[in-house]
Scaffold this active site. Structure first.
Site, PDB file in Angstrom:
ATOM      1  N   ARG A  73       0.836  -1.203   0.000  1.00 26.72           N
ATOM      2  CA  ARG A  73       0.000   0.000   0.000  1.00 26.72           C
ATOM      3  C   ARG A  73       0.869   1.252   0.000  1.00 26.72           C
ATOM      4  NH1 ARG A  73      -4.585   0.592   4.588  1.00 26.72           N
ATOM      5  NH2 ARG A  73      -2.883   1.450   5.823  1.00 26.72           N
ATOM      6  N   LYS A 175      -2.346   7.272   1.187  1.00 32.31           N
ATOM      7  CA  LYS A 175      -2.216   7.654   2.602  1.00 32.31           C
ATOM      8  C   LYS A 175      -1.246   8.834   2.684  1.00 32.31           C
ATOM      9  CE  LYS A 175      -2.597   5.014   6.885  1.00 32.31           C
ATOM     10  NZ  LYS A 175      -4.056   5.118   7.100  1.00 32.31           N
ATOM     11  N   GLU A 209     -16.166   7.304   3.909  1.00 30.48           N
ATOM     12  CA  GLU A 209     -15.457   6.981   5.149  1.00 30.48           C
ATOM     13  C   GLU A 209     -15.307   8.254   5.973  1.00 30.48           C
ATOM     14  OE1 GLU A 209     -11.271   6.048   5.039  1.00 30.48           O
ATOM     15  OE2 GLU A 209     -10.962   7.138   3.179  1.00 30.48           O
TER      16      GLU A 209
HETATM   17  C1  LIG Z   1      -5.216   4.512   7.556  1.00 30.00           C
HETATM   18  C2  LIG Z   1      -6.603   4.894   7.170  1.00 30.00           C
HETATM   19  C3  LIG Z   1      -7.705   4.017   7.301  1.00 30.00           C
HETATM   20  C4  LIG Z   1      -7.608   2.691   8.000  1.00 30.00           C
HETATM   21  O1  LIG Z   1      -6.704   1.800   7.411  1.00 30.00           O
HETATM   22  P1  LIG Z   1      -6.170   0.543   8.212  1.00 30.00           P
HETATM   23  O2  LIG Z   1      -5.245  -0.120   7.262  1.00 30.00           O
HETATM   24  O3  LIG Z   1      -7.344  -0.294   8.552  1.00 30.00           O
HETATM   25  O4  LIG Z   1      -5.503   1.073   9.446  1.00 30.00           O
HETATM   26  C5  LIG Z   1      -8.927   4.427   6.816  1.00 30.00           C
HETATM   27  N1  LIG Z   1      -9.098   5.644   6.253  1.00 30.00           N
HETATM   28  C6  LIG Z   1      -8.075   6.522   6.131  1.00 30.00           C
HETATM   29  C7  LIG Z   1      -8.327   7.821   5.481  1.00 30.00           C
HETATM   30  C8  LIG Z   1      -6.812   6.164   6.587  1.00 30.00           C
HETATM   31  O5  LIG Z   1      -5.804   7.038   6.495  1.00 30.00           O
END
Ligand SMILES: *Cc1c(COP(=O)(O)O)cnc(C)c1O
Length: 330
Positions: A73, A175, A209
């Protein structure tokens, strides 16, 4: 234990990219490092990160959760930002090095070691707004973290935001720092105006989200969450819960759904946020168009508890890791 994210291990791992190649990584005492004020990251936000955990089992060894998936990722994030993409072996090796160097400082479950690989563009050029940074620093921080639910799993209150976007569709599944900067203003405004904990971004009614966690609806038979697209971050907790849920007999529905469907379901379905920090956080109420709406009885539900336990048992070594999600470090 100090608040999440404020305590750091004594050692971190670092590697530098210049002249088309990565330096050999090293593990060093954690300390500030000099950066040029013209560094690309400060001006053009060339930065991405990862977040995941390692656990120390009773045998004294560390177990990193879904390391190769988090590495992949981060490579995807780096690529989308035109940053130098770290080799999988380099990045995974740095993470293992940090866990190894700090093994004795990893608290026992339910506490853990939170890992934070970070990649920043360090090209010294304030004229490079439309050019990639071909110099970079990659580092991996370790941060001991306590039990997120030490005080009990308090049900969260979310604002349903159906106009504003969390970020751009282009970087929605990256991210990267800018996404949190974009979500911050709407989130602070919602906290001040409605007393909510988070904002659930649902532009044009499409349930996506919150600022840093994925959203799912859960009944006794089914788990419903948005199917993967570029608008939201593809959480590893989301993916893990879906796979463990399938194994427990839940029907897994990954598809787009609307605010209308969400509002239809919450009198009887549980709602949760998923992410590494909290695994599954219960949602107890929503605010929509100025109106408060309860999710079931407003309390954390039994399906959330069951799914969270399945995930944590695997992470803590109390349930067989049939998916091969754990990387051992000794
Ligand atoms: C990191 C993150 C998540 C959750 O990801 P995980 O891999 O489950 O920790 C969800 N939404 C956003 C915007 C994130 O930055």
């Amino acid at each position: 234990m100090k608040p999440f994210g404020t305590e750091f291990c004594d050692h971190f791992a670092i590697a530098r990219y210049a002249d088309g190649a990565w330096s050999a990584p090293s593990v060093e005492p954690l300390a500030p490092f000099p950066m040029h004020p013209a560094a690309h990251v400060f001006h053009y936000a060339s930065t991405c990160f990862e977040g995941f955990k390692a656990y120390r089992w009773a045998d004294g060894k560390g177990r990193i959760f879904r390391l190769p998936d988090h590495v992949a990722r981060m490579q995807k994030s780096a690529e989308s930002l035109c940053l130098p993409v770290p080799d999988a072996e380099l990045l995974a090796g740095m993470v293992v090095d940090v866990v190894h160097a700090n093994l004795a400082d990893i608290p026992e479950p339910p506490a853990s070691l939170y890992l934070r690989p970070t990649l920043i563009g360090t090209l010294e050029n304030i004229g490079a707004a439309a050019a990639p940074s071909d110099e970079a620093i990659l580092y991996v921080l370790g941060s001991p973290v306590g039990d997120y639910f030490a005080g009990g799993a308090a049900a969260l209150k979310l604002l349903i935001e159906d106009r504003r976007e969390r970020t751009t569709a282009q970087l929605g599944s990256t991210k990267t720092g800018g996404n949190y900067a974009a979500a911050l203003g709407p989130t602070l405004a919602a906290k001040a105006e409605y007393g909510v904990d988070q904002v659930l971004f649902c532009p044009q009614g499409d349930v996506q989200e919150t600022g840093a966690a994925n959203f799912m609806l859960i009944s006794d038979e089914e788990i419903l969450t948005k199917s993967l697209d570029t608008t939201f971050l593809h959480g590893m907790t989301r993916d893990s819960i879906l796979k463990l849920g399938a194994g427990l007999g839940y029907r897994i529905s990954e598809r787009p759904f609307t605010v209308d469907e969400l509002l239809d379901k919450v009198p009887t379905w549980e709602a949760c946020l998923s992410g590494t920090a909290a695994t599954l956080s219960p949602v107890g109420s929503l605010v929509y168009q100025g109106e408060a709406i309860r999710v079931r009885d407003g309390q954390p539900g039994p399906n959330r508890a069951r799914l969270q336990k399945a995930l944590q048992d695997l992470q803590y070594g109390l349930r067989e890791d049939t998916h091969g999600w754990l990387t051992e470090v000794s």
